[in-house]
Enzyme design. Structure first.
Site, PDB file in Angstrom:
ATOM      1  N   LYS A  37       0.846  -1.193   0.000  1.00 30.93           N
ATOM      2  CA  LYS A  37       0.000   0.000   0.000  1.00 30.93           C
ATOM      3  C   LYS A  37       0.888   1.253   0.000  1.00 30.93           C
ATOM      4  O   LYS A  37       1.878   1.306   0.723  1.00 30.93           O
ATOM      5  CB  LYS A  37      -0.884  -0.044   1.253  1.00 30.93           C
ATOM      6  CG  LYS A  37      -1.917   1.068   1.352  1.00 30.93           C
ATOM      7  CD  LYS A  37      -2.781   0.838   2.600  1.00 30.93           C
ATOM      8  CE  LYS A  37      -3.810   1.920   2.818  1.00 30.93           C
ATOM      9  NZ  LYS A  37      -4.634   1.674   4.019  1.00 30.93           N
TER      10      LYS A  37
ATOM     11  N   SER B 268      -9.568   1.739   3.446  1.00 28.50           N
ATOM     12  CA  SER B 268      -8.725   2.469   2.535  1.00 28.50           C
ATOM     13  C   SER B 268      -7.735   1.620   1.736  1.00 28.50           C
ATOM     14  O   SER B 268      -7.181   2.107   0.756  1.00 28.50           O
ATOM     15  CB  SER B 268      -7.948   3.521   3.319  1.00 28.50           C
ATOM     16  OG  SER B 268      -7.056   2.901   4.223  1.00 28.50           O
TER      17      SER B 268
ATOM     18  N   SER C 223      -9.614  -0.740   7.503  1.00 26.30           N
ATOM     19  CA  SER C 223      -9.076  -0.536   6.153  1.00 26.30           C
ATOM     20  C   SER C 223      -8.412  -1.741   5.501  1.00 26.30           C
ATOM     21  O   SER C 223      -8.126  -1.710   4.305  1.00 26.30           O
ATOM     22  CB  SER C 223      -8.085   0.629   6.159  1.00 26.30           C
ATOM     23  OG  SER C 223      -8.773   1.846   6.277  1.00 26.30           O
TER      24      SER C 223
END
Lengths: 492, 98
Positions: free
Chosen positions: A79, A154, A178
């Site tokens: 990420k 997210s 997330s």
């Protein structure tokens, strides 16, 4: 090499070990797949050259008979809020569009040391703030199961990349769901480790008392493999825990007969879609067949978790994000004096959700409101943590609950209503507030074929039991093996 | 309409500039969010200590020792505006010394 993209990390590792294919071939295959699926928006950067270089090194390491791990030569994605000392780390923000970190996060460093190949950095909601990936400054991620729908957030880029088989596994981060929510939305298995399990060094700070890095993959045993590499105390993060890290991968086999699994009655409520409720009851039935004992438990303060979370998180975020001032790095706007330089740089660099949270955080931390909002929320947090402690101390070993109240919603459906977006997190935020580990895994599909996930919540630092239960479940079910039909795969 | 928070003042404190549309939208949103979180007032927390973190790890001090950093040049390269080894910023103090 047909179908290799369907293999899990263990199978890839075995294939590499037996020289059935090289890391370079594997890496090239994933890079090609990524290039064919750009429309999904999974990646913010792809390291074509660097990944091949790392793969060649891994192949050389194997050829020379040097020490290797199960992850040597295996490609992964991370990420884009986790730093690497090459490429950009944007955090999904205009402010950091060109930011090149001078250092590498400990979690990424441990993966690199084990010999993994990093394919690229995945898309996310700006600084991790969001539940749909629509808050990325670089465009949303589309759900590979239905591209008119969100991938969740997210860590939406990581989840969608695993689901579309654009990497075998990835790192995400989880502050209030997330990792787990996008995992559930994309039919992926993802672990939010206990707070303190993974060093946050090099993870761009969002809400420091909650943020954790964790693995997302095809199944629990892959998450276990990554966890044993990235877990553990790090001198560079004083909140990283000294607790011993079990060798998860060799401890997965376990008879779950007699294991007590609690089902919190507060999670089966009006907002929960009936299709999700029934998929979870079927999942619990599978666990019962394996010998687990299912019991009802109560977590009475569940209803207050989202409210406490949306005070604590903006407070910590507004404080953490004050470092983005336009002076030392990141975006700098044109301005005649220092104060306007700060304000203009921040206003041009941050998106709407980030501004919203900074304002709320500034409000709840200001002198007149600190006790009424911030301290009140911290007291509520203590009650929420106590609910879990009580359930674990007497009645159960693991708690099973829905990960999300609904299946993936449409792109644009909730962007104009922040509260309805926040309420998507009702089942995930209590776990972060309590600092516990939780693993989301696939357990069904709704009538339109959209994935459904449920989460297993464990005692603090007991990720092992979660892996064991999830692995047992995945040995008798095939939900996690299902993949979306994606359009363009020109490869063989 | 009276609102819970003065968004304009919060923006100044947060070093944010808001357009009038942003101000209007955020005033409503901030108000709705604060109304939502006030649900916490239904909870009796009189006998509960606030939890800042939950895993009980204590702060660890380490020796304050000088160490050479290898990152100096890379850190300087990140500066949006620089002059040699200095980061250039707009005028902070007026020329007449105020």
């Amino acid at each position: 090499m047909a179908e290799l993209w369907q293999s899990d990390l263990w199978e890839l590792s075995e294939g590499l070990e037996k020289r059935e294919f090289s890391s370079k071939e594997l890496t090239q295959m994933f890079l090609e797949r990524i290039a064919h699926q750009e429309h999904l928006g999974c990646y913010l950067s792809v390291f074509e050259e660097k990944a091949i270089e790392q793969a060649e090194k891994a192949d050389a390491r194997r050829a020379a008979g040097d020490e290797v791990t199960k992850l040597t030569g295996v490609p992964l994605a991370i990420k884009d809020i986790i730093t690497l000392n090459y490429g950009t780390t944007t955090c999904g923000s205009r402010f950091l569009e060109d930011y090149r970190s001078p250092f590498t996060a400990t979690a990424a460093q441990r993966l690199l040391k084990a010999g993994t190949v990093i394919l690229g950095k995945t898309n996310l909601d700006e600084f991790g703030m969001g539940s749909s990936n629509e808050n990325s400054a670089f465009g949303p991620v589309k759900n590979p199961w239905d591209t008119s729908r969100v991938a969740g957030g997210s860590s939406g880029g990581s989840a969608a990349a695993v689901a579309a088989r654009l990497c075998p596994a990835a790192l995400g981060t989880d502050t209030g769901g997330s990792i787990r929510q996008p995992s559930a939305f994309c039919n992926v298995t993802g672990l939010k480790p206990s707070y303190g399990r993974v060093s946050r060094y090099g993870l761009v700070a969002f809400a420091s008392s909650l943020d954790q890095i964790g693995p997302m993959g095809k199944n629990a045993r892959d998450c276990a493999l990554i966890s044993e590499c990235i877990f553990g105390r790090d001198i560079r993060d004083s909140t990283s825990a000294p607790n011993e890290v079990p060798l998860f991968s060799s401890l997965l086999e376990r008879d779950i007969k007699g294991l007590r699994i609690g089902v919190p009655k507060e999670y089966f409520r009006e907002e929960l879609s009936s299709e999700i409720a029934s998929a979870i009851h079927k999942g619990l039935g599978e666990l019962e067949k394996l010998g687990a004992e299912i019991k009802e438990v109560s977590l009475p303060h569940t209803d207050f978790a989202t409210a406490a979370y949306y005070v604590i998180v903006p407070a910590e975020a507004s404080s953490n994000l004050s470092r983005f001032d336009g002076i030392r790095y990141g975006k700098r706007a044109d301005a005649q004096d220092l104060i306007s330089l700060y304000a203009k740089s921040r206003s041009e660099g941050f998106g709407p959700e980030v501004k919203r949270r900074i304002l709320i955080g500034t409000f709840v931390l200001s002198a007149g409101y600190y006790d009424a909002y911030y301290v009140k929320a911290q007291r509520a947090r203590a009650l929420i943590a106590r609910d879990f402690e009580e359930a674990f101390s007497e009645k159960v070993d693991v708690i099973a609950a829905p990960t999300t109240p609904t299946t993936p919603f449409l792109l644009g459906e909730k962007t104009h209503d922040p509260i309805s977006m926040y309420l998507n997190d009702i089942f995930t935020v209590p776990v972060n507030l309590a600092g516990l580990p939780s693993l989301s895994l696939p357990c069904g599909q709704n009538s339109s074929g959209l994935p459904i996930g449920f989460q297993l919540i464990g005692r603090a630092f007991d990720e092992l039991t979660l892996f064991q239960v999830a692995d047992a479940f995945q040995k008798t079910t095939d939900w996690h093996l299902r993949t979306p039909e994606t359009k363009t795969h020109s490869k063989d | 309409m009276t609102t819970k928070a003065n968004v304009e003042n919060l923006a100044t404190l947060s070093r944010l500039l808001l357009s009038s549309e942003e101000k209007a939208a955020l005033t409503q949103e901030v108000d709705a969010i604060l109304t939502y979180v006030e649900k916490l007032n239904e909870l009796d927390t009189s006998n509960v200590d606030p939890a800042r973190q939950v895993h009980g790890v204590k702060n660890v001090y380490r020796k304050d020792r000088l160490k050479a950093s290898q990152l100096r040049d890379r850190l300087l390269e990140l500066a949006p505006d620089r002059e040699g080894d200095f980061i250039r910023v707009p005028l902070v103090i007026n020329q007449d010394g105020e």
